[in-house]
Design a protein around this motif. Structure first.
Motif, PDB file in Angstrom:
ATOM      1  N   LEU A  39      -8.094  18.645  -1.784  1.00 41.26           N
ATOM      2  CA  LEU A  39      -7.325  18.240  -0.621  1.00 41.26           C
ATOM      3  C   LEU A  39      -6.155  17.386  -1.079  1.00 41.26           C
ATOM      4  O   LEU A  39      -6.349  16.294  -1.627  1.00 41.26           O
ATOM      5  CB  LEU A  39      -8.207  17.439   0.352  1.00 41.26           C
ATOM      6  N   VAL A  40      -4.938  17.894  -0.864  1.00 41.01           N
ATOM      7  CA  VAL A  40      -3.726  17.158  -1.216  1.00 41.01           C
ATOM      8  C   VAL A  40      -3.135  16.635   0.089  1.00 41.01           C
ATOM      9  O   VAL A  40      -2.586  17.387   0.876  1.00 41.01           O
ATOM     10  CB  VAL A  40      -2.711  18.050  -1.966  1.00 41.01           C
ATOM     11  N   ASP A  41      -3.286  15.341   0.311  1.00 34.96           N
ATOM     12  CA  ASP A  41      -2.836  14.701   1.540  1.00 34.96           C
ATOM     13  C   ASP A  41      -1.354  14.356   1.414  1.00 34.96           C
ATOM     14  O   ASP A  41      -0.991  13.392   0.752  1.00 34.96           O
ATOM     15  CB  ASP A  41      -3.673  13.442   1.795  1.00 34.96           C
ATOM     16  N   ALA A  42      -0.495  15.150   2.092  1.00 30.39           N
ATOM     17  CA  ALA A  42       0.948  14.969   1.987  1.00 30.39           C
ATOM     18  C   ALA A  42       1.429  13.654   2.589  1.00 30.39           C
ATOM     19  O   ALA A  42       2.543  13.218   2.318  1.00 30.39           O
ATOM     20  CB  ALA A  42       1.666  16.138   2.656  1.00 30.39           C
ATOM     21  N   SER A  43       0.576  13.007   3.395  1.00 31.61           N
ATOM     22  CA  SER A  43       0.982  11.725   3.985  1.00 31.61           C
ATOM     23  C   SER A  43       0.896  10.575   2.971  1.00 31.61           C
ATOM     24  O   SER A  43       1.451   9.509   3.189  1.00 31.61           O
ATOM     25  CB  SER A  43       0.119  11.397   5.203  1.00 31.61           C
ATOM     26  N   LEU A  44       0.184  10.810   1.865  1.00 28.49           N
ATOM     27  CA  LEU A  44       0.066   9.789   0.823  1.00 28.49           C
ATOM     28  C   LEU A  44       1.206   9.957  -0.172  1.00 28.49           C
ATOM     29  O   LEU A  44       1.724  11.047  -0.361  1.00 28.49           O
ATOM     30  CB  LEU A  44      -1.272   9.935   0.089  1.00 28.49           C
ATOM     31  N   SER A  45       1.552   8.872  -0.814  1.00 30.04           N
ATOM     32  CA  SER A  45       2.603   8.977  -1.814  1.00 30.04           C
ATOM     33  C   SER A  45       2.224   8.190  -3.058  1.00 30.04           C
ATOM     34  O   SER A  45       1.365   7.316  -3.020  1.00 30.04           O
ATOM     35  CB  SER A  45       3.932   8.462  -1.256  1.00 30.04           C
ATOM     36  N   GLY A  46       2.876   8.518  -4.160  1.00 27.47           N
ATOM     37  CA  GLY A  46       2.710   7.785  -5.406  1.00 27.47           C
ATOM     38  C   GLY A  46       1.282   7.618  -5.859  1.00 27.47           C
ATOM     39  O   GLY A  46       0.511   8.581  -5.941  1.00 27.47           O
ATOM     40  N   ASP A  47       0.934   6.368  -6.136  1.00 26.79           N
ATOM     41  CA  ASP A  47      -0.375   6.047  -6.687  1.00 26.79           C
ATOM     42  C   ASP A  47      -1.508   6.420  -5.744  1.00 26.79           C
ATOM     43  O   ASP A  47      -2.567   6.858  -6.180  1.00 26.79           O
ATOM     44  CB  ASP A  47      -0.435   4.562  -7.050  1.00 26.79           C
ATOM     45  N   GLU A  48      -1.294   6.276  -4.431  1.00 22.95           N
ATOM     46  CA  GLU A  48      -2.342   6.620  -3.456  1.00 22.95           C
ATOM     47  C   GLU A  48      -2.712   8.099  -3.545  1.00 22.95           C
ATOM     48  O   GLU A  48      -3.875   8.463  -3.459  1.00 22.95           O
ATOM     49  CB  GLU A  48      -1.883   6.297  -2.032  1.00 22.95           C
ATOM     50  N   LEU A  49      -1.710   8.939  -3.700  1.00 21.05           N
ATOM     51  CA  LEU A  49      -1.946  10.378  -3.808  1.00 21.05           C
ATOM     52  C   LEU A  49      -2.728  10.704  -5.079  1.00 21.05           C
ATOM     53  O   LEU A  49      -3.701  11.464  -5.048  1.00 21.05           O
ATOM     54  CB  LEU A  49      -0.608  11.128  -3.789  1.00 21.05           C
ATOM     55  N   LEU A  50      -2.306  10.112  -6.195  1.00 22.48           N
ATOM     56  CA  LEU A  50      -3.016  10.341  -7.455  1.00 22.48           C
ATOM     57  C   LEU A  50      -4.468   9.881  -7.349  1.00 22.48           C
ATOM     58  O   LEU A  50      -5.387  10.581  -7.772  1.00 22.48           O
ATOM     59  CB  LEU A  50      -2.318   9.610  -8.599  1.00 22.48           C
TER      60      LEU A  50
END
Length: 198
Positions: A39-50
């Protein structure tokens, strides 16, 4: 005897490696985790996404590699085997300046191949999820120096081999030192970053 031990040590150091394209995967390895589950949550960015991706792949029994660009766009995702990931040419050309995270099912630090991979493909950052830690290797401001890395690696490996020849009775100590060689080289190159908690 020494030759067979050195062969085993080289094999041991190559575990968990990121590799270029090789025909096929290891035979008989079950891939319990599929990329469809990622699940790749596009609402997250940067470190949160990783971190979100890393929490998903940490329990996988095989290595999973996920590459993002600097803006957080997913470029590549690949399922590997228990001992590595085989990227194809079309994926390798996208690696430059990317942030690649992958898991190490056996909970180890970066391998020799991981270090070379980061240099050879000019990654901005290489991350390895190992148990409850995320190890990070960040490209230095002056860029990777693959020649310096290879020379230092070979020099440290020769020292280990020499020390083992002098004291063959202490085989477990030598194996431990071989296992810790990537971390030692990273520290000697001033590339060490404290691991993050997952």
């Amino acid at each position: 005897m020494l030759r067979s031990l050195l062969t085993r040590i080289k094999t041991f150091l190559r575990r968990h490696s990121l590799r270029e394209e090789v025909n096929g995967f290891e035979p008989g390895v079950e891939k319990a985790f599929t990329l469809d589950q990622l699940l790749v949550d596009a609402s997250l960015s940067g470190d949160e996404l990783l971190r979100s991706i890393e929490r998903q792949i940490v329990q996988s029994p095989v290595e999973i590699g996920v590459l993002f660009d600097q803006e957080g766009n997913l470029l590549v995702s690949r399922t590997g085997t228990t001992s590595g990931i085989n990227f194809v040419h079309g994926e390798l050309v996208q690696m430059e300046d990317g942030i690649l995270t992958h898991n190490h099912p056996r909970g180890s630090y970066f391998s020799e191949q991981d270090l070379y991979f980061a240099c050879d493909y000019n990654l901005a950052e290489l991350r390895a999820v190992a148990g409850k830690k995320v190890h990070r290797l960040i490209r230095p401001p002056a860029g990777w120096d693959s020649i310096k890395l290879r020379n230092l690696w070979n020099s440290e490996l020769r020292k280990l081999q020499h020390n083992y020849k002098q004291n063959r009775a202490n085989r477990s100590y030598f194996e431990k030192q071989a296992h810790e060689l990537p971390l030692k080289v990273v520290k000697l190159l001033s590339l060490y970053t404290e691991p993050q908690k997952l």
